[in-house]
Design a protein around this motif. Structure first.
Motif, PDB file in Angstrom:
ATOM      1  N   UNK A   2       0.840  -1.208   0.000  1.00 55.47           N
ATOM      2  CA  UNK A   2       0.000   0.000   0.000  1.00 55.47           C
ATOM      3  C   UNK A   2       0.867   1.247   0.000  1.00 55.47           C
ATOM      4  N   UNK A   3       1.962   1.209   0.794  1.00 52.54           N
ATOM      5  CA  UNK A   3       2.860   2.365   0.840  1.00 52.54           C
ATOM      6  C   UNK A   3       3.529   2.601  -0.514  1.00 52.54           C
ATOM      7  N   UNK A   4       4.009   1.502  -1.158  1.00 49.85           N
ATOM      8  CA  UNK A   4       4.609   1.636  -2.487  1.00 49.85           C
ATOM      9  C   UNK A   4       3.588   2.134  -3.496  1.00 49.85           C
ATOM     10  N   UNK A   5       2.365   1.618  -3.390  1.00 51.15           N
ATOM     11  CA  UNK A   5       1.303   2.070  -4.298  1.00 51.15           C
ATOM     12  C   UNK A   5       1.043   3.568  -4.134  1.00 51.15           C
ATOM     13  N   UNK A   6       1.032   4.025  -2.882  1.00 53.34           N
ATOM     14  CA  UNK A   6       0.790   5.446  -2.647  1.00 53.34           C
ATOM     15  C   UNK A   6       1.925   6.293  -3.232  1.00 53.34           C
ATOM     16  N   UNK A   7       3.191   5.833  -3.082  1.00 50.62           N
ATOM     17  CA  UNK A   7       4.317   6.577  -3.644  1.00 50.62           C
ATOM     18  C   UNK A   7       4.246   6.646  -5.168  1.00 50.62           C
ATOM     19  N   UNK A   8       3.990   5.485  -5.807  1.00 51.04           N
ATOM     20  CA  UNK A   8       3.866   5.472  -7.268  1.00 51.04           C
ATOM     21  C   UNK A   8       2.704   6.321  -7.749  1.00 51.04           C
ATOM     22  N   UNK A   9       1.605   6.245  -7.013  1.00 49.57           N
ATOM     23  CA  UNK A   9       0.423   7.038  -7.385  1.00 49.57           C
ATOM     24  C   UNK A   9       0.718   8.532  -7.252  1.00 49.57           C
ATOM     25  N   UNK A  10       1.486   8.895  -6.181  1.00 51.94           N
ATOM     26  CA  UNK A  10       1.843  10.299  -6.009  1.00 51.94           C
ATOM     27  C   UNK A  10       2.739  10.784  -7.147  1.00 51.94           C
ATOM     28  N   UNK A  11       3.718   9.952  -7.552  1.00 53.63           N
ATOM     29  CA  UNK A  11       4.580  10.321  -8.677  1.00 53.63           C
ATOM     30  C   UNK A  11       3.781  10.442  -9.969  1.00 53.63           C
ATOM     31  N   UNK A  12       2.887   9.481 -10.187  1.00 55.11           N
ATOM     32  CA  UNK A  12       2.064   9.528 -11.394  1.00 55.11           C
ATOM     33  C   UNK A  12       1.178  10.767 -11.417  1.00 55.11           C
ATOM     34  N   UNK A  13       0.566  11.074 -10.286  1.00 55.91           N
ATOM     35  CA  UNK A  13      -0.277  12.276 -10.213  1.00 55.91           C
ATOM     36  C   UNK A  13       0.539  13.534 -10.462  1.00 55.91           C
ATOM     37  N   UNK A  14       1.808  13.557  -9.937  1.00 50.65           N
ATOM     38  CA  UNK A  14       2.675  14.723 -10.146  1.00 50.65           C
ATOM     39  C   UNK A  14       3.008  14.900 -11.638  1.00 50.65           C
ATOM     40  N   UNK A  15       3.382  13.761 -12.286  1.00 51.90           N
ATOM     41  CA  UNK A  15       3.704  13.852 -13.720  1.00 51.90           C
ATOM     42  C   UNK A  15       2.483  14.238 -14.546  1.00 51.90           C
ATOM     43  N   UNK A  16       1.340  13.674 -14.216  1.00 50.39           N
ATOM     44  CA  UNK A  16       0.120  14.032 -14.956  1.00 50.39           C
ATOM     45  C   UNK A  16      -0.224  15.503 -14.757  1.00 50.39           C
ATOM     46  N   UNK A  17      -0.014  15.992 -13.531  1.00 46.67           N
ATOM     47  CA  UNK A  17      -0.279  17.403 -13.264  1.00 46.67           C
ATOM     48  C   UNK A  17       0.678  18.294 -14.055  1.00 46.67           C
TER      49      UNK A  17
END
Length: 399
Positions: free
Chosen positions: A204-219
């Motif tokens: 879950x922690x790794x998923x949250x980190x990857x999701x945060x990076x993905x959201x940052x790049x998409x933004x």
């Protein structure tokens, strides 16, 4: 005495003959001088004729040389025109190829965007399945824990109630249940649990980190796309505003040019400013000046006289000046090529616009000076010392 008389008569005859001879000699001298002058005149005319013939021959030779040079230049220009036409055709072919490559690149870009969209859809689906599986694992873990707790509770209850262990229970299963079926069911459940594998507590922690990076790049991508769109809109708006401002200013200058031109010339004279049509950017279009004074139909302003050119140039300068006038205007000998009649028109125009603008005119024309309200001059009363002298024209007595 007779001899003396004879000698005197002979002397008189001799004197008369000498006088006649002297007269003839003088006439002969005059005729000689006249003939000599005529000979000299003829010689001078011959020399001038020879010099003229030599000059004509030299001019003919120069004309022939210039003719040959012109022929060679024409040949060079024709060859250069052919080369430029070849280069132009080559450039057009290159442009055509570049346009085709651009079209192919845009199509490839569109295909890549379609693939990216498909990959993003697949990624979203995988994320959704991952979330579903994680939730399913979580529910299964909870169910397993619940069943284990229930099993322990039942075992404890049986031990506390009956004093026996679960392994010691030898009661039969219900009739509708078979042991093999129950064993298969248990084996299947165990296999499913093994397939699920061990639960990673850091998933879950790794998923949250990857999701945060993905959201940052998409933004960031969305911001860049938005900035690109806003920049293109700004450029388009600037070009549109510049074109509108140029057209408005050009029409205003055109109207001012007609007004000032008719002030300097006659009211029925034709004048206009014509902008080049069918151009991509109006800001780079050519502007042609049309000026046809009365009695003339020139094809261009270069065929006008010096004074007419000057008046046309003054009309154009004032038409531009009137778009954004200033309180002061300095004119440096603009009236130099003008005659007296045109000076009158120039002075009338200056007097008309002097209601809103103060004009300072540098001139050597007496007629222009006589139209001024105030005249300044520089004098040198002593060597190396200049002094400014001003004269109020309306205070000078007339008559």
């Amino acid at each position: 005495r007779e001899q003396q008389e004879q000698k005197r008569a002979a002397l008189e005859e001799l004197e008369e003959e000498r006088s006649i001879a002297q007269s003839r000699y003088n006439d002969a001298q005059l005729q000689h001088q006249d003939l000599k002058n005529k000979v000299e005149n003829h010689e001078r005319e011959i020399r001038r004729a020879e010099e003229g013939i030599k000059s004509l021959k030299q001019r003919l030779r120069h004309r022939s040389e210039r003719k040959e040079e012109a022929k060679s230049r024409i040949a060079e220009y024709s060859f250069r025109i052919d080369e430029l036409e070849d280069e132009l055709s080559t450039a057009r072919e290159r442009k055509k190829e570049a346009d085709q490559k651009l079209t192919e690149a845009e199509q490839a870009n569109a295909r890549q965007r379609g693939r990216i969209n498909e990959i993003e859809k697949d990624l979203k689906e995988l994320r959704r399945q991952k979330e579903v599986n994680m939730e399913l694992v979580h529910h299964l873990d909870k169910a397993q824990e619940k069943f284990e707790m229930q099993s322990e509770n039942v075992s404890d209850h049986i031990w506390e109630t009956y004093g026996i262990l679960m392994d010691q229970i030898d009661e039969k299963l219900p009739d509708d249940k078979e042991p093999e079926e129950v064993k298969e069911r248990i084996s299947w459940l165990r296999q499913k649990l093994n397939q699920i594998g061990e639960v990673n507590p850091l998933a879950i922690e790794e998923f949250e980190e990857e999701k945060e990076r993905l959201d940052f790049y998409e933004e960031q991508i969305a911001d860049l796309q938005k900035a690109e769109k806003e920049l293109r809109e700004t450029i388009e708006e600037i070009n549109k505003k510049a074109t509108e401002r140029f057209n408005e200013t050009f029409e205003e200058i055109r109207s001012n040019f007609k007004d000032v031109f008719h002030t300097l010339f006659n009211d029925d004279d034709f004048c206009d400013l014509v902008i080049e049509e069918d151009v991509e950017d109006p800001l780079e279009a050519k502007i042609e000046i049309k000026a046809n004074p009365r009695g003339k139909r020139p094809s261009s302003i270069n065929q006008l006289s010096g004074g007419e050119k000057t008046l046309t140039a003054i009309a154009l300068l004032f038409s531009i000046y009137l778009v954004k006038p200033s309180p002061f205007c300095v004119l440096d000998e603009v009236d130099a090529p003008l005659d007296d009649a045109n000076i009158e028109r120039f002075a009338d125009m200056i007097r008309r616009f002097s209601e809103e603008t103060q004009f300072i005119i540098i001139t050597h024309n007496k007629k222009t000076m006589s139209k001024a309200e105030m005249m300044y001059g520089v004098t040198m009363p002593e060597t190396g010392i200049s002094r400014l002298v001003g004269v109020q024209m309306d205070e000078i007595p007339t008559g």
